[in-house]
Scaffold this active site. Structure first.
Site, short mmCIF file in Angstrom:
data_model
loop_
_atom_site.label_atom_id
_atom_site.label_comp_id
_atom_site.label_asym_id
_atom_site.label_seq_id
_atom_site.Cartn_x
_atom_site.Cartn_y
_atom_site.Cartn_z
N ARG A 22 8.66 32.39 43.63
CA ARG A 22 8.56 33.41 44.67
C ARG A 22 7.38 34.36 44.47
NH1 ARG A 22 14.66 35.17 44.03
NH2 ARG A 22 14.02 34.65 41.90
N ASN A 26 10.63 29.68 33.64
CA ASN A 26 10.64 29.98 35.07
C ASN A 26 11.69 31.06 35.34
OD1 ASN A 26 12.39 28.61 37.79
ND2 ASN A 26 10.38 29.48 38.05
N GLY A 27 11.38 31.91 36.33
CA GLY A 27 12.37 32.89 36.75
C GLY A 27 11.88 34.31 36.68
N ASP A 28 11.83 34.95 37.86
CA ASP A 28 11.55 36.39 37.96
C ASP A 28 10.13 36.78 37.57
OD1 ASP A 28 14.12 36.52 38.80
OD2 ASP A 28 14.91 37.57 37.03
N LYS A 42 13.88 19.70 35.67
CA LYS A 42 14.04 21.14 35.85
C LYS A 42 15.53 21.41 35.89
CE LYS A 42 12.42 24.87 38.88
NZ LYS A 42 13.41 25.08 39.95
N CYS A 85 19.01 22.51 41.81
CA CYS A 85 19.28 22.99 43.17
C CYS A 85 20.74 23.43 43.32
CB CYS A 85 18.97 21.90 44.18
SG CYS A 85 19.36 22.45 45.85
N GLN A 123 9.09 15.71 42.93
CA GLN A 123 10.44 16.03 42.46
C GLN A 123 11.49 15.30 43.29
OE1 GLN A 123 12.73 19.76 43.07
NE2 GLN A 123 12.52 20.05 40.86
N PRO A 159 8.36 23.82 42.43
CA PRO A 159 8.85 23.10 43.61
C PRO A 159 9.65 24.07 44.47
CG PRO A 159 10.13 22.50 41.65
CD PRO A 159 9.01 23.38 41.19
N MET A 160 9.34 24.12 45.76
CA MET A 160 10.09 25.01 46.66
C MET A 160 10.19 24.37 48.03
SD MET A 160 8.82 28.85 45.83
CE MET A 160 7.13 28.42 45.50
#
Ligand SMILES: Cc1cc2nc3c(=O)[nH]c(=O)nc-3n(C[C@H](O)[C@H](O)[C@H](O)COP(=O)(O)O)c2cc1C
Length: 345
Positions: A228, A203-205, A142, A103, A72, A18-19
């Site tokens: 990203r 999730n992450g990087d 999340k 968030c 979400q 989700p972004m």
């Protein structure tokens, strides 16, 4: 094996994260086509949904080719979260409802929304229980690793979420106060995977397909969520699938193919958004991402960032390709001259 609560073809599903402002319907559809197994809407305010705020309800639209999709939602008022869940379930019918406890934005956490909830795990559980009671759909969430360093305890938070009824949990292993600084601590994903009996998404990087494979190996996560790393390269999902299944990864697309995908994405965005100028302005960021790293990309980006109609983009790309050929032949001449100099020295 930990089972996902909806049908999936892939053993290790790859999620588009989700972004806000990015994982909108056109990009979600594109990523599904490039191998994302599951997509999630950007976070939407429960208050906005419950009051049927047109701007919020508009973001709930999705096409059938996006499924499986999660919607979400965020908010710290359990009643509002329950009402929003019931409305989303009845009117839009996604595969699951995802609750945002991650968030970090001030405007959201000030009212205890997003990661603001992580300061009060009783509240986290109240919200989850209310959401679970308000739908027949699976509920997922999340989280971040905690509010700040002192309150950093992803395993305790994740256990409370599982206990309150979530069926899949995603961990972005940073605290709220870290925002996006420092590295995501994948060891925390591994610890949460060990502690829970539901599927955990890491999730992450993840910037490359190789990162995704490393995360899976290091953490044993049931699925992988990419945020990203999908910017300007939706093909990261197909490439990751190749590596996960032991094949060599398919090559990055060449410049012309990249432009073709960007234009297709632009057309989808234009069709989706009735305000064409607004669509073009919103789309500039994607254009910047698609051309990142190309020769002469600074100038190209400058021109793309000035577009106020997506119709102009094709011309800019065509010109770049024409000039690119000229540049390539100039480079060839330069190489030839260098050789001449060397031989005459
Ligand atoms: C532009 C942007 C918008 C985001 N919006 C959301 C959101 O609406 N909901 C959410 O849970 N996380 C959101 N995130 C966080 C991402 O889903 C993800 O957890 C984070 O970027 C770390 O993953 P990455 O390193 O793969 O980018 C957002 C991140 C970015 C960069």
């Amino acid at each position: 094996m930990k089972r996902f609560p909806f049908a999936l073809d892939a053993e290790v599903p790859l999620y588009l994260a989700p972004m806000a402002g990015v994982s909108e319907s056109p990009f979600r559809r594109l990523c599904r086509r490039f191998g994302a197994d599951v997509v999630v809407t950007e976070f939407l305010s429960a208050e906005g949904i419950r009051r049927e705020n047109p701007g919020t309800v508009d973001k709930l639209r999705f096409d059938s080719d996006e499924r499986p999709i999660g919607v979400q939602i965020f908010g710290a008022d359990a009643v509002a979260m329950g009402e929003a869940t019931a409305l989303v379930t009845d009117v839009f019918g996604p595969e699951f409802i995802d609750i945002n406890f991650g968030c970090p934005v001030k405007k959201v956490v000030r009212r205890n929304g997003g990661s603001g909830c992580l300061r009060d795990l009783g509240l986290v559980q109240d919200v989850i229980r209310r959401v679970v009671q308000s739908t027949h759909l699976p509920v997922t969430c999340k989280i971040r690793s905690g509010w700040n360093d002192e309150m950093r305890d992803p395993v305790a938070i994740a256990r409370r979420c599982e206990d309150a009824g979530v069926r899949v949990l995603t961990l972005h292993p940073r605290t709220r106060t870290q925002m996006y600084t420092g590295s995501a601590r994948w060891d925390e994903i591994a610890a949460v995977v060990d502690a829970l009996s539901i599927p955990v998404l890491g999730n992450g990087d993840i910037k490359t397909p190789e990162d995704a494979v490393r995360m899976r190996r290091q953490t044993g996560c049931a699925g992988i969520m990419i945020a990203r790393g999908s910017f300007g390269q939706p093909w990261i999902f197909d490439q990751t699938r190749d590596l996960l299944e032991g094949r060599p990864k398919r090559p990055d697309p060449g410049i012309e193919e990249r432009f073709r995908v960007a234009l297709e994405h632009a057309r989808m965005a234009e069709e989706y958004e009735p305000d064409r100028r607004g669509a073009a302005i919103e789309f500039r960021k994607h254009l910047g991402w698609y051309v990142r790293g190309l020769p002469g990309s600074a100038d190209l980006r400058k021109r793309l960032h000035a577009v106020s109609s997506l119709g102009h983009v094709e011309g800019i790309f065509e010109e770049y390709l024409r000039d690119g050929h000229r540049l390539a032949s100039l480079e060839a001449t330069a190489v030839g001259e260098e050789v001449l100099e060397v031989t005459s020295a």
